[in-house]
Design a protein around this motif. Structure first.
Motif, PDB file in Angstrom:
ATOM      1  N   ALA A  71       2.429  -4.600  10.857  1.00 17.30           N
ATOM      2  CA  ALA A  71       2.601  -6.306  10.883  1.00 17.30           C
ATOM      3  C   ALA A  71       1.037  -7.026  11.144  1.00 17.30           C
ATOM      4  N   CYS A  72       1.456  -7.969  10.087  1.00 17.39           N
ATOM      5  CA  CYS A  72       0.451  -9.684   9.773  1.00 17.39           C
ATOM      6  C   CYS A  72       1.060 -10.201  10.221  1.00 17.39           C
ATOM      7  N   PRO A  73       1.251 -11.265  11.309  1.00 17.92           N
ATOM      8  CA  PRO A  73       2.229 -12.124  11.669  1.00 17.92           C
ATOM      9  C   PRO A  73       1.629 -13.503  10.825  1.00 17.92           C
ATOM     10  N   LYS A  74       0.070 -13.494  11.193  1.00 18.01           N
ATOM     11  CA  LYS A  74      -0.846 -14.323   9.806  1.00 18.01           C
ATOM     12  C   LYS A  74      -0.156 -14.577   8.228  1.00 18.01           C
ATOM     13  N   GLU A  75       0.206 -13.576   8.194  1.00 12.46           N
ATOM     14  CA  GLU A  75       0.271 -14.340   6.262  1.00 12.46           C
ATOM     15  C   GLU A  75       2.411 -14.256   6.352  1.00 12.46           C
ATOM     16  N   ASN A  76       2.654 -13.578   8.301  1.00 10.28           N
ATOM     17  CA  ASN A  76       4.583 -13.188   8.287  1.00 10.28           C
ATOM     18  C   ASN A  76       5.208 -11.917   6.986  1.00 10.28           C
ATOM     19  N   ASN A  77       4.230 -10.709   7.112  1.00 11.47           N
ATOM     20  CA  ASN A  77       4.346 -10.160   6.402  1.00 11.47           C
ATOM     21  C   ASN A  77       4.919  -8.425   7.338  1.00 11.47           C
ATOM     22  N   TYR A  78       6.727  -8.108   7.185  1.00 11.37           N
ATOM     23  CA  TYR A  78       6.206  -7.022   8.369  1.00 11.37           C
ATOM     24  C   TYR A  78       7.069  -6.570   8.118  1.00 11.37           C
ATOM     25  N   VAL A  79       6.477  -5.093   7.746  1.00 11.37           N
ATOM     26  CA  VAL A  79       7.360  -3.737   7.148  1.00 11.37           C
ATOM     27  C   VAL A  79       8.160  -2.477   8.769  1.00 11.37           C
ATOM     28  N   SER A  80       9.396  -2.188   8.131  1.00 11.08           N
ATOM     29  CA  SER A  80       9.166  -1.026   9.548  1.00 11.08           C
ATOM     30  C   SER A  80      10.089   0.673   8.091  1.00 11.08           C
ATOM     31  N   VAL A  81       9.943   1.366   8.712  1.00 13.41           N
ATOM     32  CA  VAL A  81       9.836   2.544   7.867  1.00 13.41           C
ATOM     33  C   VAL A  81      10.827   3.758   8.084  1.00 13.41           C
ATOM     34  N   SER A  82      11.730   4.271   7.872  1.00 14.93           N
ATOM     35  CA  SER A  82      12.327   5.406   9.018  1.00 14.93           C
ATOM     36  C   SER A  82      12.100   6.540   7.910  1.00 14.93           C
ATOM     37  N   GLY A  83      11.381   7.637   8.137  1.00 22.20           N
ATOM     38  CA  GLY A  83      11.752   8.483   7.481  1.00 22.20           C
ATOM     39  C   GLY A  83      11.043   9.863   7.926  1.00 22.20           C
ATOM     40  N   LYS A  84      10.949  11.277   6.996  1.00 23.01           N
ATOM     41  CA  LYS A  84      10.799  12.603   7.693  1.00 23.01           C
ATOM     42  C   LYS A  84       9.516  12.319   7.201  1.00 23.01           C
ATOM     43  N   ALA A  85       8.653  13.655   8.535  1.00 23.73           N
ATOM     44  CA  ALA A  85       7.442  12.918   8.144  1.00 23.73           C
ATOM     45  C   ALA A  85       7.209  15.222   8.056  1.00 23.73           C
ATOM     46  N   SER A  86       6.107  15.214   7.407  1.00 25.10           N
ATOM     47  CA  SER A  86       5.932  16.470   6.945  1.00 25.10           C
ATOM     48  C   SER A  86       4.161  16.852   7.175  1.00 25.10           C
ATOM     49  N   LEU A  87       3.391  17.808   7.335  1.00 23.68           N
ATOM     50  CA  LEU A  87       2.136  18.430   7.470  1.00 23.68           C
ATOM     51  C   LEU A  87       1.416  19.140   6.004  1.00 23.68           C
ATOM     52  N   SER A  88       0.667  18.653   5.322  1.00 25.14           N
ATOM     53  CA  SER A  88      -0.065  19.198   4.226  1.00 25.14           C
ATOM     54  C   SER A  88      -1.474  19.656   4.298  1.00 25.14           C
ATOM     55  N   ARG A  89      -1.709  20.584   3.530  1.00 26.93           N
ATOM     56  CA  ARG A  89      -2.866  20.785   3.074  1.00 26.93           C
ATOM     57  C   ARG A  89      -3.650  20.807   2.396  1.00 26.93           C
ATOM     58  N   ASP A  90      -2.710  19.738   0.844  1.00 30.86           N
ATOM     59  CA  ASP A  90      -2.739  20.079   0.056  1.00 30.86           C
ATOM     60  C   ASP A  90      -4.196  18.963  -0.122  1.00 30.86           C
ATOM     61  N   ALA A  91      -5.186  19.961  -1.110  1.00 29.10           N
ATOM     62  CA  ALA A  91      -6.301  19.678  -0.793  1.00 29.10           C
ATOM     63  C   ALA A  91      -6.958  18.832  -2.000  1.00 29.10           C
ATOM     64  N   GLU A  92      -6.202  18.441  -2.574  1.00 33.06           N
ATOM     65  CA  GLU A  92      -6.207  17.276  -3.667  1.00 33.06           C
ATOM     66  C   GLU A  92      -5.864  16.452  -3.242  1.00 33.06           C
ATOM     67  N   LYS A  93      -4.481  16.534  -2.332  1.00 33.59           N
ATOM     68  CA  LYS A  93      -4.226  15.176  -2.122  1.00 33.59           C
ATOM     69  C   LYS A  93      -5.200  14.404  -0.669  1.00 33.59           C
ATOM     70  N   ILE A  94      -6.089  15.410  -0.173  1.00 34.38           N
ATOM     71  CA  ILE A  94      -6.816  14.772   1.020  1.00 34.38           C
ATOM     72  C   ILE A  94      -7.298  14.141  -0.274  1.00 34.38           C
ATOM     73  N   ASP A  96      -8.229  12.813  -2.283  1.00 35.83           N
ATOM     74  CA  ASP A  96      -7.629  11.353  -2.801  1.00 35.83           C
ATOM     75  C   ASP A  96      -8.065  10.626  -1.805  1.00 35.83           C
ATOM     76  N   MET A  97      -7.792  10.963   0.007  1.00 37.85           N
ATOM     77  CA  MET A  97      -7.359   9.756   1.025  1.00 37.85           C
ATOM     78  C   MET A  97      -8.640  10.237   1.599  1.00 37.85           C
TER      79      MET A  97
END
Length: 163
Positions: A71-94, A96-97
């Protein structure tokens, strides 16, 4: 608006807001916490770094259904995402972040076994991309009152991402 445009808008808003609330179930109650989001538009996934000993890791192992909200009320932008979560130990992805800020937050190195990633595969998302000009919003509201119509305050779209 095409499906590709909707996906583009969805990920654009998430990238702009970049901090979202990850909601998981904790013993029958919903629990949310702020997390820095990293999007992968190639796979339509949203990633987060986490500590393997955090409560959310246990919660996700017991119930993969999650919600993300941004949410960013100042810009009137909002998102809601439903999904499935999983845990990863992907070294390349880690890798990247990972950043200096993450190193301070985690108080360890990125290759520490305590560092993991959460991947959220969205099933459905809804976003509201509002008009960020206060003057334009006021004009639309005034015009709607005078003409007895609905104001055009931006886009609201639902996007199904599950196959």
């Amino acid at each position: 608006m095409t499906y590709a445009d909707k996906i583009e808008n969805l990920f654009e808003i998430i990238n702009d807001l970049n901090i979202g609330m990850l909601v998981s179930e904790n013993g029958g109650e919903l629990r949310s916490r702020p997390m820095k989001a990293f999007t992968d538009k190639d796979t339509n996934t949203i990633w987060f770094l986490t500590h393997t000993r955090s409560a959310k890791v246990l919660e996700i192992s017991q119930d993969q259904d999650v919600n993300l909200s941004f949410a960013c009320p100042k810009e009137n932008n909002y998102v809601s995402v439903s999904g499935k979560a999983s845990l990863s130990r992907d070294a390349e992805k880690i890798d990247d972040m990972w950043s200096d800020k993450m190193a301070v937050w985690f108080d360890c190195e990125k290759n520490d076994p305590a560092v993991a990633a959460i991947c959220v595969s969205p099933t459905t998302a809804e976003y509201w991309k509002g008009e960020d000009s206060g003057l334009k919003r006021m004009w639309e509201i005034t015009k709607a009152k005078v003409t007895d119509t609905k104001p055009d305050l931006g886009d609201n779209e639902t996007v199904c991402l599950a196959g």
